[in-house]
Design a protein around this motif. Sequence first.
Motif, short mmCIF file in Angstrom:
data_model
loop_
_atom_site.label_atom_id
_atom_site.label_comp_id
_atom_site.label_asym_id
_atom_site.label_seq_id
_atom_site.Cartn_x
_atom_site.Cartn_y
_atom_site.Cartn_z
N GLY A 243 0.83 -1.20 0.00
CA GLY A 243 0.00 0.00 0.00
C GLY A 243 0.87 1.24 0.00
N VAL A 244 0.22 2.39 0.23
CA VAL A 244 0.89 3.68 0.21
C VAL A 244 1.08 4.17 1.65
CG1 VAL A 244 0.51 6.13 -0.39
CG2 VAL A 244 0.05 4.32 -2.08
N GLY A 245 2.28 4.67 1.96
CA GLY A 245 2.54 5.30 3.26
C GLY A 245 3.46 6.48 3.01
N THR A 246 2.89 7.60 2.58
CA THR A 246 3.69 8.70 2.01
C THR A 246 4.73 9.28 2.96
OG1 THR A 246 2.10 10.40 2.70
CG2 THR A 246 1.82 9.44 0.48
N ASP A 247 4.42 9.39 4.26
CA ASP A 247 5.29 10.06 5.23
C ASP A 247 5.32 11.57 4.96
OD1 ASP A 247 6.86 10.21 7.48
OD2 ASP A 247 8.62 9.26 6.62
N HIS A 248 4.18 12.13 4.57
CA HIS A 248 4.08 13.58 4.38
C HIS A 248 4.43 14.32 5.67
CE1 HIS A 248 2.68 14.64 0.40
NE2 HIS A 248 1.82 13.66 0.40
N THR A 249 5.27 15.35 5.55
CA THR A 249 5.67 16.16 6.71
C THR A 249 5.21 17.60 6.49
OG1 THR A 249 7.81 16.48 5.63
CG2 THR A 249 7.69 14.76 7.32
N GLN A 250 4.07 17.73 5.85
CA GLN A 250 3.57 19.05 5.42
C GLN A 250 3.44 20.06 6.56
OE1 GLN A 250 0.89 18.30 2.27
NE2 GLN A 250 -0.30 20.15 2.63
N GLY A 251 3.95 21.26 6.33
CA GLY A 251 3.79 22.34 7.30
C GLY A 251 4.94 22.46 8.29
N TYR A 252 5.86 21.50 8.26
CA TYR A 252 6.98 21.52 9.21
C TYR A 252 8.23 22.15 8.61
CZ TYR A 252 4.82 18.63 12.84
OH TYR A 252 4.02 18.16 13.86
N GLY A 253 9.03 22.82 9.46
CA GLY A 253 10.30 23.40 9.04
C GLY A 253 11.47 22.63 9.61
N GLN A 254 12.66 23.20 9.53
CA GLN A 254 13.91 22.56 9.94
C GLN A 254 13.91 22.11 11.41
OE1 GLN A 254 16.19 21.55 7.69
NE2 GLN A 254 17.12 20.47 9.41
N ASP A 255 13.27 22.90 12.29
CA ASP A 255 13.22 22.57 13.72
C ASP A 255 12.67 21.16 13.95
OD1 ASP A 255 14.10 25.06 14.16
OD2 ASP A 255 12.33 25.81 15.22
N LEU A 280 8.26 15.60 -7.28
CA LEU A 280 7.47 16.48 -8.14
C LEU A 280 6.17 15.77 -8.53
CD1 LEU A 280 7.57 19.23 -9.69
CD2 LEU A 280 8.47 17.92 -11.64
N GLY A 281 5.07 16.44 -8.34
CA GLY A 281 3.77 15.84 -8.68
C GLY A 281 3.01 15.38 -7.46
N ILE A 282 3.74 15.16 -6.34
CA ILE A 282 3.07 14.74 -5.11
C ILE A 282 3.72 15.41 -3.90
CG2 ILE A 282 4.37 12.56 -4.87
CD1 ILE A 282 1.54 11.37 -3.98
N ARG A 283 4.05 16.70 -4.09
CA ARG A 283 4.70 17.46 -3.01
C ARG A 283 3.77 17.68 -1.84
NH1 ARG A 283 8.78 20.69 -6.56
NH2 ARG A 283 10.19 18.90 -6.77
N THR A 284 2.46 17.74 -2.12
CA THR A 284 1.47 17.98 -1.05
C THR A 284 0.44 16.86 -1.02
OG1 THR A 284 0.07 19.24 -2.55
CG2 THR A 284 1.70 20.49 -1.30
N ILE A 285 -0.25 16.77 0.11
CA ILE A 285 -1.28 15.74 0.28
C ILE A 285 -2.40 15.94 -0.74
CG2 ILE A 285 -2.97 14.78 1.91
CD1 ILE A 285 -1.08 15.90 4.19
N GLY A 286 -2.67 17.19 -1.07
CA GLY A 286 -3.73 17.52 -2.03
C GLY A 286 -3.46 16.99 -3.43
N GLU A 287 -2.20 16.63 -3.70
CA GLU A 287 -1.84 16.14 -5.04
C GLU A 287 -1.97 14.62 -5.17
OE1 GLU A 287 1.44 18.83 -7.09
OE2 GLU A 287 2.06 18.36 -5.05
N MET A 288 -2.56 13.99 -4.17
CA MET A 288 -2.73 12.52 -4.19
C MET A 288 -3.34 11.98 -5.49
SD MET A 288 -1.72 10.49 -1.76
CE MET A 288 -2.00 8.97 -0.87
N PRO A 289 -4.31 12.69 -6.11
CA PRO A 289 -4.86 12.17 -7.38
C PRO A 289 -3.79 11.98 -8.46
CG PRO A 289 -6.29 13.89 -6.51
CD PRO A 289 -5.05 13.90 -5.65
N ASN A 290 -2.69 12.75 -8.38
CA ASN A 290 -1.60 12.59 -9.35
C ASN A 290 -0.93 11.23 -9.25
OD1 ASN A 290 -2.09 15.22 -10.10
ND2 ASN A 290 -0.29 16.08 -9.10
N LEU A 291 -1.01 10.62 -8.05
CA LEU A 291 -0.42 9.30 -7.86
C LEU A 291 -1.23 8.26 -8.63
CD1 LEU A 291 1.61 7.36 -6.61
CD2 LEU A 291 0.27 7.40 -4.49
N THR A 292 -2.54 8.33 -8.49
CA THR A 292 -3.42 7.43 -9.25
C THR A 292 -3.18 7.61 -10.75
OG1 THR A 292 -5.06 7.55 -7.50
CG2 THR A 292 -5.83 6.73 -9.59
#
Length: 323
Positions: A243-255, A280-292
């Motif tokens: 399955g898919v387990g993206t590990d998105h870290t959206q919204g976080y910075g270097q800290d 590229l193409g799936i930088r954000t969670i909202g771009e998930m349809p690009n994976l399909t």
Amino acid sequence: MSTLHQDAIIIDGLIISKWNREVFEDMKKGGLTAANCTVSVWDDFKSTVHNIAQMKGMIRANSDLLTLVRSTADIEQAKKDGKTGIILGFQNAHAFEDHLGYVEAFADMGVRVVQLCYNTQNLIGTGCYERDGGLSGYGREVIGEMNRVGIMVDLSHVGAKTSEEAILESKKPVTYSHCLPAGLKEHPRNKSDEQLRFIADHGGFIGVTMFPPFLKRGTDATVDDYVEALDYVINLVGEDCVGVGTDHTQGYGQDFFDHITHDKGRGRRLTNFGTVQNPLGIRTIGEMPNLTAAMERAGWPANKITKVMGRNWLRVFAEVWGA
């Protein structure tokens, strides 16, 4: 968004983003039916309870978008309601501390997935960044208790020996919820062909991540490189346990990256990720349809896509969580 993506159950096996309205709106945009959302990494029992309370408050405050998942029926209901189901998950069993009773306490709070170790040694076993002493006696008890109360055992950041012993110890399917194959890139966090076959042969499950430091082309990777990694694993173990387990870290910075890459969040540095930029193409969670869409471009049949995008996770969650 393709009709295929729109109609499918879409499950992300691991997201550790900065929880806020913006991220939840992006989950909706990406058509996410459910996601295993991290609420504990280096946190002890008390801090983790606080994190869970906070997350539940957010679910209530954003109830137009979100719902709490305690069962697979909740995931199917989220799909019907057009919401995203939040699965509470830990990336470290440190929050269990030395008290077996805390396992059930957290299950009662709604926790459904717990990774045994995060990168280093704890009371249960060893992480992937140090010499692996294997599963402790207490670790065996914890797995037995997790099996009993219906919490899935996650081994993504766990050492090879501890993982092997955990796979053999568990009576229910365990997972690498977010990993990549070492066959495409050597890295302490990536799993060898042997490790991937071993978990699959013992009824376990593999969520493939797209975290750039572990991908073959790193920050130059695209969504098509991610599909290549998924296919690599599928060619090894078949399409039913991936399955898919993206590990998105959206919204976080270097800290945030500094915190998670130091032992216990404050000790020695374990690794340095460098620049973290998703493919590229799936930088954000909202771009998930690009994976399909990328899976379709790669010639995947619809059945394979719907399995990998969510049906497989749904089946294995049902096996672990029960009815």
